[in-house]
Design an enzyme around this catalytic site. Structure first.
Site, PDB file in Angstrom:
ATOM      1  N   SER A 158       0.854  -1.182   0.000  1.00 35.95           N
ATOM      2  CA  SER A 158       0.000   0.000   0.000  1.00 35.95           C
ATOM      3  C   SER A 158       0.890   1.233   0.000  1.00 35.95           C
ATOM      4  O   SER A 158       2.027   1.185   0.501  1.00 35.95           O
ATOM      5  CB  SER A 158      -0.892   0.015   1.248  1.00 35.95           C
ATOM      6  OG  SER A 158      -1.505   1.284   1.438  1.00 35.95           O
ATOM      7  N   TYR A 172      -0.854  -0.822  10.231  1.00 38.82           N
ATOM      8  CA  TYR A 172      -1.001  -1.173   8.816  1.00 38.82           C
ATOM      9  C   TYR A 172       0.180  -0.653   8.007  1.00 38.82           C
ATOM     10  O   TYR A 172       0.772  -1.376   7.196  1.00 38.82           O
ATOM     11  CB  TYR A 172      -2.308  -0.586   8.289  1.00 38.82           C
ATOM     12  CG  TYR A 172      -2.620  -0.936   6.857  1.00 38.82           C
ATOM     13  CD1 TYR A 172      -3.107  -2.195   6.522  1.00 38.82           C
ATOM     14  CD2 TYR A 172      -2.440  -0.005   5.837  1.00 38.82           C
ATOM     15  CE1 TYR A 172      -3.405  -2.523   5.205  1.00 38.82           C
ATOM     16  CE2 TYR A 172      -2.731  -0.328   4.515  1.00 38.82           C
ATOM     17  CZ  TYR A 172      -3.222  -1.586   4.210  1.00 38.82           C
ATOM     18  OH  TYR A 172      -3.504  -1.902   2.898  1.00 38.82           O
TER      19      TYR A 172
END
Length: 275
Positions: A158, A172
């Site tokens: 990401s 994350y």
């Protein structure tokens, strides 16, 4: 005398005969997740797709969609944070198909918040799902790939793993950064065996996960949240799961035969905007 122009072959994106395992091939809610779109894309290119997901019903739904189009797929239930689950799934896959040609690691969970909002238990859980599962999955496929001297590994990270995305997403972000580095290291170690490993780095993609877990960081109204995310992107829109899936199919195919150890940004220019 001018040298002859070399012939340029067409992009060999055909995956016929390949066994592709997609870990995280379901969806957290109805709609097109990156994993589900990737599964259908691989099947459309002729691959036999093995769909792994913690939610067996969701994996089965992906398989149903593939079968509706005449493709080949099978579903497996696995909690990717559990080593025995992973081992059992790959044992079944190897017993049925004999090999894995492409591993697509599409697993990722998160919890919004910074260091004060993230417990040690949160970080351990997210690390187990996002990072440890990649290592465990690679352990299952690398011996066979080494023996055949071919194979492709794709990890999905990401932009949060390389840049701040406008809100705290500590666990994350740090685990996706670890995914990128782990994939780089695998690529270097196993390149002599003809194995390629690359990371796809999606930006702000319009998926069910965004609606379920991320949109509230921008607005309690989903449409307003999506508009706010779109305004961040130079292309002035969020991407789709299909746009990420097509990038994955390229890296999985022989069209990317000389590409390994790198990251493919699929972010509409977002990362460059803040570089």
């Amino acid at each position: 005398m001018n040298a002859p122009t070399p012939s340029v072959p067409g992009l060999p994106t055909d995956l016929s005969g390949r066994i592709v395992v997609v870990a995280g091939g379901g969806s957290v809610a109805p709609g097109w997740s990156i994993g589900r779109a990737a599964c259908l894309t691989y099947a459309r290119l002729g691959a036999q797709v093995c769909v792994l997901d913690r939610d067996h019903a969701s994996a089965q739904e992906t398989v149903r969609l593939i079968h509706e189009e005449g493709g080949q797929a099978c579903a497996y239930e696995a909690d990717m944070a559990v080593e025995t689950d992973i081992a059992q799934c790959f044992a079944d896959i190897h017993g049925r198909f004999g090999q894995v040609d492409v591993l697509h690691h599409n697993v990722g969970i998160g919890k919004t918040g910074g260091p004060m909002e993230t417990s040690a238990e949160d970080l351990d859980r997210i690390h187990a799902v996002n990072v440890k599962s990649l290592m465990l999955s690679c352990q299952q496929v690398l011996p066979g790939m080494v023996q055949r001297r071919s194979g492709a590994i794709l990890s999905i990270a990401s932009v949060a793993g390389i840049s701040y995305v406008g809100y705290p997403h500590l666990a994350y972000s740090t685990t996706k950064a670890a995914v990128i580095q782990m994939t780089r290291m695998i690529a270097q170690q196993y390149a002599p065996y003809g194995i390629r490993a690359n990371t796809v780095v999606p930006g702000l993609i319009d998926t069910p996960r965004v609606a379920a877990n991320v949109a509230h960081m921008f607005s309690q109204n989903l449409d307003e949240a999506k508009e706010a995310r779109a305004r961040q992107v130079p292309l002035n829109r969020m991407g789709t799961a299909w746009e990420v899936a097509q990038a994955c199919a390229f890296l999985a195919s022989d069209a990317a035969s000389y590409i390994t150890g790198t990251e493919l940004l699929v972010d509409g220019g977002l990362t460059g905007k803040y570089a």
